[in-house]
Design an enzyme around this catalytic site. Structure first.
Site, PDB file in Angstrom:
ATOM      1  N   GLY A   6       0.802  -1.231  -0.087  1.00 58.94           N
ATOM      2  CA  GLY A   6       0.002  -0.122  -0.051  1.00 58.94           C
ATOM      3  C   GLY A   6       0.771   1.430  -0.036  1.00 58.94           C
ATOM      4  N   GLY A   9      -0.321   4.951  -0.977  1.00 61.65           N
ATOM      5  CA  GLY A   9      -1.246   5.606  -0.145  1.00 61.65           C
ATOM      6  C   GLY A   9      -0.633   6.825   0.645  1.00 61.65           C
ATOM      7  N   GLN A  10      -1.625   7.591   1.264  1.00 62.93           N
ATOM      8  CA  GLN A  10      -1.073   8.707   2.089  1.00 62.93           C
ATOM      9  C   GLN A  10      -0.016   8.318   3.324  1.00 62.93           C
ATOM     10  OE1 GLN A  10      -4.211  10.334   4.772  1.00 62.93           O
ATOM     11  NE2 GLN A  10      -2.975  12.229   5.015  1.00 62.93           N
ATOM     12  N   ASP A  32       2.392  -2.028  -4.401  1.00 67.87           N
ATOM     13  CA  ASP A  32       0.940  -1.491  -4.634  1.00 67.87           C
ATOM     14  C   ASP A  32       0.421  -2.400  -5.709  1.00 67.87           C
ATOM     15  OD1 ASP A  32      -0.354   1.354  -3.083  1.00 67.87           O
ATOM     16  OD2 ASP A  32      -1.311   0.435  -5.060  1.00 67.87           O
ATOM     17  N   ILE A  33      -0.852  -2.037  -5.513  1.00 64.43           N
ATOM     18  CA  ILE A  33      -1.760  -2.782  -6.604  1.00 64.43           C
ATOM     19  C   ILE A  33      -1.856  -1.920  -7.732  1.00 64.43           C
ATOM     20  CG2 ILE A  33      -4.292  -1.783  -5.965  1.00 64.43           C
ATOM     21  CD1 ILE A  33      -5.030  -4.635  -6.548  1.00 64.43           C
ATOM     22  N   ASN A  50      -1.188  -7.466  -4.919  1.00 65.75           N
ATOM     23  CA  ASN A  50      -2.426  -7.638  -4.764  1.00 65.75           C
ATOM     24  C   ASN A  50      -2.609  -8.390  -3.376  1.00 65.75           C
ATOM     25  OD1 ASN A  50      -5.259  -7.902  -4.259  1.00 65.75           O
ATOM     26  ND2 ASN A  50      -5.675  -8.514  -6.459  1.00 65.75           N
ATOM     27  N   TYR A 140     -15.632   0.653   7.395  1.00 67.89           N
ATOM     28  CA  TYR A 140     -14.326   0.860   7.483  1.00 67.89           C
ATOM     29  C   TYR A 140     -13.936   0.714   9.122  1.00 67.89           C
ATOM     30  CZ  TYR A 140     -10.259   3.860   8.378  1.00 67.89           C
ATOM     31  OH  TYR A 140      -8.864   4.161   8.653  1.00 67.89           O
ATOM     32  N   LYS A 144     -11.917  -2.358  10.910  1.00 66.13           N
ATOM     33  CA  LYS A 144     -10.634  -2.057  11.560  1.00 66.13           C
ATOM     34  C   LYS A 144     -10.592  -2.789  13.017  1.00 66.13           C
ATOM     35  CE  LYS A 144      -7.892   0.297   8.881  1.00 66.13           C
ATOM     36  NZ  LYS A 144      -6.699  -0.212   8.240  1.00 66.13           N
TER      37      LYS A 144
HETATM   38  C1  VAH Z   1     -10.740   8.111   7.094  1.00 67.69           C
HETATM   39  N1  VAH Z   1      -8.414   9.278   7.333  1.00 67.69           N
HETATM   40  O1  VAH Z   1     -10.899   9.396   7.441  1.00 67.69           O
HETATM   41  C2  VAH Z   1      -9.060   8.095   7.694  1.00 67.69           C
HETATM   42  C3  VAH Z   1      -8.916   8.202   9.287  1.00 67.69           C
HETATM   43  C4  VAH Z   1      -9.589   8.810  11.415  1.00 67.69           C
HETATM   44  C5  VAH Z   1      -9.952   9.026   9.873  1.00 67.69           C
HETATM   45  O2  VAH Z   1      -9.271   6.491   9.552  1.00 67.69           O
HETATM   46  O3  VAH Z   1     -11.224   7.500   6.949  1.00 67.69           O
END
Ligand code: VAH
Length: 313
Positions: A6, A9-10, A32-33, A50, A140, A144
Site C-alpha cells: 500500500g 497511499g497517504q 501496491d496494486i 494484490n 471501515y 478495523k
Molecule cells: C478516514 N483518514 O478518514 C481516515 C481515518 C480517522 C480517520 O481513519 O477514513
C-alpha cells in the site's frame, strides 16, 4: 528487507520515505496494486502486489523474505460506505493473508494501521480511553475493529510480533489522503494556497482527533523500534494528536493567509461518519508503554504544512 504494502497511499508514501532514510533505499520494497506514484517510482525498488491474490503475495514473500512488513492496503471510511463489500473484503481478507504469510515466513515484526474509526456513537466522546464501548457504524470502522482482534489473535496464538496504532485523521504535504472523512483537513491547505478559499464538507464545529504526518510517522517508527516486552497492547494503541474543528483550522490558516475564506457545504454523507467518531482521544497508554510524545500542535502544524506545501503545488 522491509516490505511496505500500500506504498502509494497517504501513509505508505511517507513510511517508504522514512524507512528508506533509516534502512537504506534498496532494503525497503515499496508495493501496491496500482502503478507507483511519482513519489514512489523514483525512489527505489517497487513490486506490484494484490493482497487478495495469495499466489502473488506468496511469491513476493518468497522473493524478498522480509524481516518487517507494513500492511497499509485498505479502503477508507468514505469510500468504504460506497463500496461496503469491497472494503470489508480488502480490509479483512487482505490483513489475514498478510498475517498468515508473516507467520509462515517468520517475519520478525508486522505493522498494521487501525484508526479512531473503531469507536462509535456510544463510545465516550472526549478523551476516549484505550478500552471502552466500541460500536463503529461504518464498514471501515468495524473492519478495523475486527482487524485489531485478528492482530491480537495472531500474537497470542502464533507469537507474531504485530503492532498497531489507532491513527487520528492524518495531515501531510507529501501525499494526498485517499477517500476518508478527515480528508478535508488536507484539501483545505491546497485550496487555501491555490484559490484562497475552501468549501468544507464538514460543519464548522465538527471537532475530530487529527495529527500531523511527521508525528504519525515518528510514532510508527518509535512503536516498531520499542523492545517487544514494552508492547502491552496487541490490538492497537490509541494515538491522540490534536483536536480541532474546521473553523479552528481555518482561523489558524488565516494567521498566514489573511484573505483566506472558508464556507460550509452541508448535507454531505461524511458528516454522519464524523459525528460518530470521538472528538478527542486519551493516548496515555502509548506514552507509558513506549514513550510517545506529540510534537506538532495546531499552530506548528499549520505553519509547517503551508511552508512545505507551497514548494510542491
Ligand atoms: C478516514 N483518514 O478518514 C481516515 C481515518 C480517522 C480517520 O481513519 O477514513
Amino acid at each position: 528487507t522491509i516490505l511496505v504494502i500500500g506504498a502509494n497511499g497517504q501513509i505508505g508514501t511517507e513510511l517508504v520515505n522514512a524507512l528508506r532514510g533509516v534502512y537504506g533505499t534498496e532494503r525497503v520494497i515499496a508495493s501496491d496494486i496500482n502503478n507507483p506514484t511519482y513519489a514512489i517510482r523514483y525512489s527505489g525498488p517497487f513490486e506490484f502486489v494484490n493482497v487478495l491474490d495469495k499466489d502473488n503475495l506468496h511469491h513476493i514473500f518468497q522473493k524478498y523474505q522480509p524481516t518487517q512488513v507494513y500492511q497499509l492496503a485498505a479502503i477508507l471510511s468514505a469510500v468504504g460506505e460506497q463500496k461496503p463489500r469491497m472494503a470489508w473484503d480488502l480490509n479483512m481478507t487482505g490483513l489475514i493473508h498478510v498475517l498468515d504469510f508473516a507467520v509462515e515466513f517468520g517475519v520478525k515484526k508486522v505493522f498494521w494501521p487501525s484508526s479512531i474509526a473503531v469507536f462509535g456513537p456510544h463510545s465516550p466522546q472526549y478523551n476516549t480511553p484505550q478500552y471502552c464501548v466500541m460500536d463503529p457504524n461504518t464498514v471501515y470502522g468495524f473492519s478495523k475493529l475486527a482487524g485489531e482482534r485478528w492482530c491480537e489473535y495472531y500474537n497470542r496464538k502464533h507469537g507474531l510480533d504485530v503492532r498497531s496504532l489507532r491513527y487520528p485523521g492524518l495531515i501531510g504535504w507529501r501525499a494526498n489522503p485517499g477517500g476518508g472523512t478527515t480528508d478535508y483537513a488536507v484539501h483545505i491547505f491546497h485550496e487555501a494556497l491555490k484559490n484562497g478559499r475552501y468549501e468544507s464538507f464538514l460543519s464548522a464545529n465538527t471537532a475530530l482527533p487529527m495529527m500531523y504526518m511527521d508525528d504519525a510517522i515518528r510514532a510508527t517508527l518509535t512503536l516498531m523500534d520499542a523492545p517487544a516486552q514494552q508492547i502491552c497492547i496487541r490490538s492497537s494503541y490509541n494515538l491522540g494528536g490534536i483536536s480541532f474543528t474546521p473553523a479552528q483550522l481555518a482561523d489558524e490558516i488565516k494567521k498566514h493567509l489573511p484573505d483566506f475564506e472558508i464556507s460550509y457545504a452541508g448535507d454531505d454523507p461524511r458528516q454522519a461518519i464524523a459525528d460518530s467518531w470521538p472528538k478527542s482521544i486519551d493516548d496515555s497508554q502509548a506514552q507509558t508503554d513506549w514513550g510517545w510524545q506529540l510534537e506538532f500542535d495546531l499552530p506548528k502544524m499549520t505553519a509547517d504544512m503551508l511552508e512545505n506545501l507551497k514548494t510542491v503545488i
